[in-house]
Motif scaffolding. Structure first.
Motif: not given
Length: 503
Positions: A299-327
């Motif tokens: 897609l031609g995005e900058s390295d920094t933009t792509a890295q920050l977006l995927v990193l934020a996605t991983m943080l979202l997963v980290v914040l919700t994963i134990t709640a899903v396990g409890h569910t």
């Protein structure tokens, strides 16, 4: 007299059948197992974020697209040897114990990742450089063949039945923390050193960090005890007639014909496991390993933009994963997997259309959708997969089924999708790939038996307190007594239970 005989013949739980978990030991088991996954996925995060840089360092004569494919081919090669690692470490874990094997896999993972930081570049030694990189990746892949299955088995056999989903989710919590640490470190290095500094020498730094992480993980795993389920399985074998053998000998003897038994008597569980692993890992590697490169190279995005977006996605997963396990402990594993599978089929294309829009807002929403889909599987897998197999075969069967599926479909996802995008010129191929995975996962879940809140196959109940154990034993005896009473009544007064139309 007959009623007493019937009561005795009906199997009831005794206090010896119920295991009361040791809360401090459970915490140590979860922490040590999760740290191994953190180590493994730290390497994956680093490798995924450095794919472009590693391509220039080790494959400089290729075009940019070919460099990415070559780098991911080296990445995928590690997954080709994972089934071999599973064949070695899985049955070994069923014979000599889970703890010893997990310590061995930790040593191999840390050493192979650490060694990458010392490799010479293509400019220094030519074609030898990518060969050495491939060798390190093969060692790492072989060791991880026994890692995830062993870690899930270890946690599952320590966790109380009613909290297995929540405690198991911490294993994959470690997965995404490791990925976030690795990718975050690469992002910081990119911002501070720049692309040229990263290519010259900065790419080595993340791999050097693996050494201390591995030593910490090894220390924690060496302090662990064997799981209660494995100890009871060994004790049961002793009671069956091998009183003079130690636990390792007993487990070894019971392992004769183990592979044959797995594929002849548990083939349905193997296929279900492979389908669920495909669903989880295609989604996982698409987001964690391919998405950064997709956004930059395709897609031609900058390295920094792509890295920050995927990193934020991983943080979202980290914040919700134990709640899903409890569910999943409350509502069941099947509903979570079914919901995630259907949502993956429906939302994969919209998510990639948003990512393709460019900028920050729309790609962020698209990445968030993929992250929430991923967490449905990540938060539930570690409690679902070990429950498919009995204790005496669990480590081996799970290692084999898991690693065959990961090798064929999960780890090859970045390679296949990057090659297909390069071949077809269609940048929506990743979305279609995810949709196929969703369909396979949905079908597999339809055949999955619900295991939430139930003992593992081949093991007795696992509870948190002595009081809960006493209530469980008392309830079992009461239930057996009622069943014996019903049988007694039917034997003494058979006409009392006939319907109006019975002869």
């Amino acid at each position: 007299m007959l009623r007493t005989v019937l009561r005795r013949r009906k199997k009831t739980l005794s206090s010896e059948d119920v295991t009361v978990s040791d809360a401090p030991q459970v915490r140590r088991a979860v922490t040590a197992a999760a740290l191994g996954n953190t180590m493994e996925w730290f390497d994956f995060g680093v490798y995924a974020y450095l794919a472009g840089t590693m391509g220039k360092v080790f494959f400089p004569t290729s075009s940019p697209g070919a460099q990415v494919v070559s780098t991911f081919a080296t990445f995928a090669a590690a997954f080709l040897v994972r089934p071999l690692g599973g064949l070695v470490f899985g049955p070994l874990g069923d014979r000599i114990g889970r703890q010893k094997v997990l310590a061995a896999t930790m040593i191999m993972m840390a050493a192979s990742t650490f060694a990458v930081g010392f490799l010479p570049t293509y400019a220094s030694v030519g074609f030898v450089a990518p060969l050495l990189l491939l060798l390190c990746r093969l060692v790492q892949g072989f060791s991880t063949g026994g890692e995830y299955a062993g870690a899930t088995t270890y946690i599952a056999e320590y966790a109380p039945d009613r909290r297995r989903g929540f405690l198991g989710s911490w294993l994959d919590f470690g997965t995404f923390v490791g990925y976030a640490l690795g990718s975050g470190l690469v992002t910081v290095l990119t911002l501070t050193l720049g692309a040229q500094g990263l290519e010259d020498w900065g790419w080595r730094i993340p791999f050097f960090v693996a050494g201390p992480l591995g030593l910490i993980g090894l220390y924690m795993r060496l302090k662990l005890e064997e799981t209660p389920a494995f100890k009871k399985e060994a004790a049961y074998a002793v009671a069956e007639g091998k009183q003079d053998a130690d636990a390792g000998d007993i487990a070894a003897a019971s392992g004769r014909g183990r592979l044959k038994e797995i594929f002849t008597q548990h083939w349905e569980a193997v296929l279900i496991c492979m389908g669920l692993v495909l669903l989880y890992n295609v989604t996982n590697y698409m987001v964690t390993s391919y998405l950064p490169t997709y956004m930059t190279v395709t897609l031609g995005e900058s390295d920094t933009t792509a890295q920050l977006l995927v990193l934020a996605t991983m943080l979202l997963v980290v914040l919700t994963i134990t709640a899903v396990g409890h569910t999943s402990d409350r509502w069941g594993r099947r509903p979570v997997f079914l919901t995630g599978s259907i949502a993956l089929v429906v939302l994969a294309v919209p998510a990639f259309l948003l990512i393709r829009e460019g900028g920050i807002l729309f790609p962020a929403i698209g990445c968030a959708i993929l992250g929430l889909l991923l967490v449905c599987f990540a938060g539930t897998a570690a409690s679902t997969l070990p429950a498919l197999f009995p204790t005496r075969l669990r480590y081996g069967a799970l290692s084999i089924a898991f690693n065959i599926s990961v090798s064929l479909f999960g780890g090859t996802t970045p390679l296949f999708t990057s090659a297909l995008v390069e071949l077809t010129g269609n940048d929506m191929v990743p979305a279609y790939y995810l949709m196929v995975a969703g369909v396979i996962g949905f079908v597999s879940t339809l055949f999955l038996h619900e295991t939430a809140g139930k003992p593992l196959r081949g093991s007795g109940p696992m509870v948190e307190t002595e009081g809960e154990a006493e209530r469980l034993v008392a309830h079992s005896r009461t239930k057996a007594g009622r069943q014996a009473r019903d049988i007694w009544i039917r034997l003494r007064h058979p006409w009392a239970h006939r319907g109006p139309h019975d002869d």
